[in-house]
Design a protein around this motif. Structure first.
Motif, short mmCIF file in Angstrom:
data_model
loop_
_atom_site.label_atom_id
_atom_site.label_comp_id
_atom_site.label_asym_id
_atom_site.label_seq_id
_atom_site.Cartn_x
_atom_site.Cartn_y
_atom_site.Cartn_z
N MET A 82 0.83 -1.21 0.00
CA MET A 82 0.00 0.00 0.00
C MET A 82 0.87 1.26 0.00
SD MET A 82 -3.11 -1.09 2.57
CE MET A 82 -3.63 0.59 2.75
N SER A 83 1.95 1.21 0.75
CA SER A 83 2.86 2.35 0.80
C SER A 83 3.48 2.63 -0.56
CB SER A 83 3.95 2.09 1.83
OG SER A 83 4.90 3.12 1.83
N MET A 84 3.89 1.58 -1.25
CA MET A 84 4.48 1.74 -2.58
C MET A 84 3.46 2.29 -3.58
SD MET A 84 6.93 -1.66 -2.80
CE MET A 84 6.79 -1.72 -4.55
N GLN A 121 2.85 14.48 -9.18
CA GLN A 121 3.86 15.53 -9.26
C GLN A 121 4.37 15.69 -10.69
OE1 GLN A 121 6.74 14.25 -6.37
NE2 GLN A 121 5.67 15.21 -4.66
N ALA A 122 4.57 14.59 -11.40
CA ALA A 122 5.04 14.66 -12.78
C ALA A 122 3.99 15.33 -13.67
CB ALA A 122 5.35 13.25 -13.29
N SER A 123 2.74 15.00 -13.45
CA SER A 123 1.66 15.59 -14.23
C SER A 123 1.59 17.10 -14.00
CB SER A 123 0.34 14.93 -13.86
OG SER A 123 -0.73 15.53 -14.54
N GLY A 181 1.55 6.87 -6.81
CA GLY A 181 0.48 7.81 -7.15
C GLY A 181 0.93 9.25 -6.95
N GLN A 182 1.66 9.51 -5.88
CA GLN A 182 2.15 10.85 -5.61
C GLN A 182 3.17 11.28 -6.66
OE1 GLN A 182 3.62 10.53 -1.61
NE2 GLN A 182 1.63 10.98 -0.67
#
Length: 66
Positions: free
Chosen positions: A6-8, A18-20, A13-14
């Motif tokens: 879940m952490s990965m 950020q890239a988007s 997702g984060q």
């Protein structure tokens, strides 16, 4: 419940978010630069030069019927 998995997934997702956002900011900056360039080109006496460059065949001849 697999907490490392879940952490990965959350971290991935984060990173994607950020890239988007980074790509969107670059596109907005480029659009603003393009708009500024167009405004400079359209100011003052350069308008006639631009119009003539875009349509050189217009305004070269006058038809007088009388």
């Amino acid at each position: 419940m697999d907490i490392p998995l879940m952490s990965m997934a959350l971290f991935q997702g984060q990173v994607q978010k950020q890239a988007s956002i980074s790509i969107m900011k670059k596109a907005m900056d480029q659009a603003a630069g393009n708009a500024e360039f167009i405004n400079k080109m359209m100011s003052g006496s350069q308008v006639q030069t631009l119009q003539h460059a875009a349509q050189p065949h217009l305004g070269g001849h006058i038809d007088i019927i009388g």
